[in-house]
Scaffold this motif. Structure first.
Motif, PDB file in Angstrom:
ATOM      1  N   SER A 157      -4.950  -6.884   4.421  1.00 47.85           N
ATOM      2  CA  SER A 157      -4.009  -6.336   5.389  1.00 47.85           C
ATOM      3  C   SER A 157      -3.834  -7.297   6.551  1.00 47.85           C
ATOM      4  O   SER A 157      -4.673  -8.162   6.801  1.00 47.85           O
ATOM      5  CB  SER A 157      -4.495  -4.986   5.909  1.00 47.85           C
ATOM      6  OG  SER A 157      -5.639  -5.166   6.710  1.00 47.85           O
ATOM      7  N   THR A 180      -7.770  -5.749  -1.961  1.00 49.10           N
ATOM      8  CA  THR A 180      -6.993  -5.333  -0.796  1.00 49.10           C
ATOM      9  C   THR A 180      -6.899  -6.469   0.213  1.00 49.10           C
ATOM     10  O   THR A 180      -7.755  -7.354   0.249  1.00 49.10           O
ATOM     11  CB  THR A 180      -7.659  -4.128  -0.081  1.00 49.10           C
ATOM     12  OG1 THR A 180      -8.933  -4.534   0.433  1.00 49.10           O
ATOM     13  CG2 THR A 180      -7.843  -2.940  -1.013  1.00 49.10           C
ATOM     14  N   VAL A 200      -8.921   2.703  -2.398  1.00 46.04           N
ATOM     15  CA  VAL A 200      -9.116   1.647  -1.397  1.00 46.04           C
ATOM     16  C   VAL A 200     -10.440   1.861  -0.667  1.00 46.04           C
ATOM     17  O   VAL A 200     -11.260   0.945  -0.554  1.00 46.04           O
ATOM     18  CB  VAL A 200      -7.925   1.593  -0.402  1.00 46.04           C
ATOM     19  CG1 VAL A 200      -8.264   0.716   0.798  1.00 46.04           C
ATOM     20  CG2 VAL A 200      -6.674   1.091  -1.100  1.00 46.04           C
ATOM     21  N   PHE A 218      -0.126  -3.899   4.526  1.00 48.93           N
ATOM     22  CA  PHE A 218      -1.338  -3.736   3.718  1.00 48.93           C
ATOM     23  C   PHE A 218      -0.922  -3.840   2.258  1.00 48.93           C
ATOM     24  O   PHE A 218       0.043  -3.196   1.844  1.00 48.93           O
ATOM     25  CB  PHE A 218      -1.941  -2.350   3.996  1.00 48.93           C
ATOM     26  CG  PHE A 218      -3.390  -2.193   3.604  1.00 48.93           C
ATOM     27  CD1 PHE A 218      -4.365  -2.093   4.578  1.00 48.93           C
ATOM     28  CD2 PHE A 218      -3.783  -2.112   2.270  1.00 48.93           C
ATOM     29  CE1 PHE A 218      -5.708  -1.923   4.242  1.00 48.93           C
ATOM     30  CE2 PHE A 218      -5.107  -1.943   1.926  1.00 48.93           C
ATOM     31  CZ  PHE A 218      -6.076  -1.849   2.920  1.00 48.93           C
ATOM     32  N   TRP A 219      -1.656  -4.669   1.489  1.00 50.53           N
ATOM     33  CA  TRP A 219      -1.320  -4.877   0.081  1.00 50.53           C
ATOM     34  C   TRP A 219      -2.523  -4.606  -0.807  1.00 50.53           C
ATOM     35  O   TRP A 219      -3.671  -4.717  -0.378  1.00 50.53           O
ATOM     36  CB  TRP A 219      -0.848  -6.308  -0.161  1.00 50.53           C
ATOM     37  CG  TRP A 219       0.382  -6.644   0.599  1.00 50.53           C
ATOM     38  CD1 TRP A 219       1.680  -6.470   0.198  1.00 50.53           C
ATOM     39  CD2 TRP A 219       0.457  -7.228   1.894  1.00 50.53           C
ATOM     40  NE1 TRP A 219       2.530  -6.903   1.174  1.00 50.53           N
ATOM     41  CE2 TRP A 219       1.813  -7.366   2.222  1.00 50.53           C
ATOM     42  CE3 TRP A 219      -0.502  -7.632   2.817  1.00 50.53           C
ATOM     43  CZ2 TRP A 219       2.242  -7.910   3.431  1.00 50.53           C
ATOM     44  CZ3 TRP A 219      -0.086  -8.167   4.033  1.00 50.53           C
ATOM     45  CH2 TRP A 219       1.281  -8.312   4.320  1.00 50.53           C
ATOM     46  N   LEU A 220      -2.205  -4.330  -2.058  1.00 49.37           N
ATOM     47  CA  LEU A 220      -3.217  -4.042  -3.068  1.00 49.37           C
ATOM     48  C   LEU A 220      -2.999  -4.927  -4.281  1.00 49.37           C
ATOM     49  O   LEU A 220      -1.862  -5.207  -4.650  1.00 49.37           O
ATOM     50  CB  LEU A 220      -3.089  -2.576  -3.519  1.00 49.37           C
ATOM     51  CG  LEU A 220      -3.022  -1.519  -2.433  1.00 49.37           C
ATOM     52  CD1 LEU A 220      -2.652  -0.179  -3.036  1.00 49.37           C
ATOM     53  CD2 LEU A 220      -4.337  -1.454  -1.695  1.00 49.37           C
ATOM     54  N   TYR A 251       0.817  -1.212   0.000  1.00 50.78           N
ATOM     55  CA  TYR A 251       0.000   0.000   0.000  1.00 50.78           C
ATOM     56  C   TYR A 251       0.852   1.264   0.000  1.00 50.78           C
ATOM     57  O   TYR A 251       1.880   1.347   0.669  1.00 50.78           O
ATOM     58  CB  TYR A 251      -0.915   0.015   1.228  1.00 50.78           C
ATOM     59  CG  TYR A 251      -1.660   1.316   1.394  1.00 50.78           C
ATOM     60  CD1 TYR A 251      -2.835   1.548   0.691  1.00 50.78           C
ATOM     61  CD2 TYR A 251      -1.164   2.314   2.222  1.00 50.78           C
ATOM     62  CE1 TYR A 251      -3.520   2.753   0.831  1.00 50.78           C
ATOM     63  CE2 TYR A 251      -1.843   3.515   2.361  1.00 50.78           C
ATOM     64  CZ  TYR A 251      -3.012   3.728   1.661  1.00 50.78           C
ATOM     65  OH  TYR A 251      -3.675   4.920   1.798  1.00 50.78           O
ATOM     66  N   TYR A 277      -3.114   5.570  -3.182  1.00 48.43           N
ATOM     67  CA  TYR A 277      -4.270   4.715  -3.460  1.00 48.43           C
ATOM     68  C   TYR A 277      -5.369   4.813  -2.405  1.00 48.43           C
ATOM     69  O   TYR A 277      -6.355   4.084  -2.466  1.00 48.43           O
ATOM     70  CB  TYR A 277      -3.821   3.251  -3.589  1.00 48.43           C
ATOM     71  CG  TYR A 277      -2.938   3.000  -4.778  1.00 48.43           C
ATOM     72  CD1 TYR A 277      -3.463   2.996  -6.065  1.00 48.43           C
ATOM     73  CD2 TYR A 277      -1.578   2.775  -4.617  1.00 48.43           C
ATOM     74  CE1 TYR A 277      -2.653   2.766  -7.164  1.00 48.43           C
ATOM     75  CE2 TYR A 277      -0.753   2.541  -5.717  1.00 48.43           C
ATOM     76  CZ  TYR A 277      -1.300   2.538  -6.987  1.00 48.43           C
ATOM     77  OH  TYR A 277      -0.501   2.316  -8.072  1.00 48.43           O
ATOM     78  N   GLN A 278      -5.222   5.678  -1.422  1.00 43.44           N
ATOM     79  CA  GLN A 278      -6.147   5.738  -0.297  1.00 43.44           C
ATOM     80  C   GLN A 278      -7.605   5.886  -0.737  1.00 43.44           C
ATOM     81  O   GLN A 278      -8.479   5.155  -0.267  1.00 43.44           O
ATOM     82  CB  GLN A 278      -5.746   6.869   0.662  1.00 43.44           C
ATOM     83  CG  GLN A 278      -6.499   6.867   1.976  1.00 43.44           C
ATOM     84  CD  GLN A 278      -7.826   7.581   1.919  1.00 43.44           C
ATOM     85  OE1 GLN A 278      -7.971   8.615   1.280  1.00 43.44           O
ATOM     86  NE2 GLN A 278      -8.820   7.014   2.562  1.00 43.44           N
ATOM     87  N   VAL A 288      -7.054  -0.044  -8.277  1.00 39.29           N
ATOM     88  CA  VAL A 288      -7.096  -1.009  -7.178  1.00 39.29           C
ATOM     89  C   VAL A 288      -8.291  -1.941  -7.388  1.00 39.29           C
ATOM     90  O   VAL A 288      -9.432  -1.493  -7.491  1.00 39.29           O
ATOM     91  CB  VAL A 288      -7.218  -0.299  -5.814  1.00 39.29           C
ATOM     92  CG1 VAL A 288      -7.405  -1.319  -4.692  1.00 39.29           C
ATOM     93  CG2 VAL A 288      -5.994   0.574  -5.554  1.00 39.29           C
TER      94      VAL A 288
END
Length: 164
Positions: free
Chosen positions: A70, A68, A18, A56-58, A10, A14-15, A65
């Motif tokens: 985490s 997700t 997400v 945290f991954w995307l 993350y 990208y917030q 995105v």
């Protein structure tokens, strides 16, 4: 079918994507009465998830995105799996997005001496229940969760996997 996507750690750029993805799945697809305000972690991913043994991954395709996952460090070499969501168009065995996200989290856990991964989910996510069980998670009662595990008000099904 040629489908290229990447699993990336993350980044704050990208917030908004997400938050939009997660809220759409929760509110529109599953009619869960939960808001962004109920999930302040969505606005503070780096300071909540990317500390200690958490991350945290995307899943990203062409800058968008599509998934997700985490891990939240809850201490004692244990983590809570949180925010596992995949865009409806990319679910299923054809794309393997959920599987690759989960594998990334489990690999991280193994590399960081995590002993157990716990998760909570809602009754509506029946496909998720099957997915977790298929991937080695076992169901447990809330009383069996570590005291540090953060139970969300919408969660009432819980799972665990032990790592070695």
């Amino acid at each position: 079918m040629n489908f290229n996507y990447s699993i990336e750690q993350y980044s704050d750029v990208y917030q908004e994507q997400v938050s939009d993805l997660i809220l759409h799945i929760q509110q529109v697809e599953y009619n869960i009465e939960i808001t962004k305000e109920d999930q302040p972690d969505l606005l503070n991913i780096t300071s909540i998830y990317q500390i200690g043994k958490g991350n945290f991954w995307l899943a990203i395709v062409e800058g968008k995105v599509i998934g997700t996952i985490s891990l939240l460090d809850i201490g004692n070499n244990q983590v809570a799996l949180r925010k596992m969501f995949v865009d409806r168009r990319y679910r299923g065995s054809e794309f393997q997005v959920a599987k690759k996200l989960l594998n990334k989290a489990i690999d991280w856990g193994n590399d960081n001496s995590i002993q157990e991964i716990y998760l909570g989910t809602t009754p509506q996510f029946k496909a998720a229940h099957r997915f977790y069980q298929k991937n080695g998670f076992t169901e447990l009662r809330s009383q069996e969760l570590p005291s540090e595990f953060p139970i969300m008000k919408v969660d009432n099904r819980f799972y665990k996997i032990a790592l070695y």
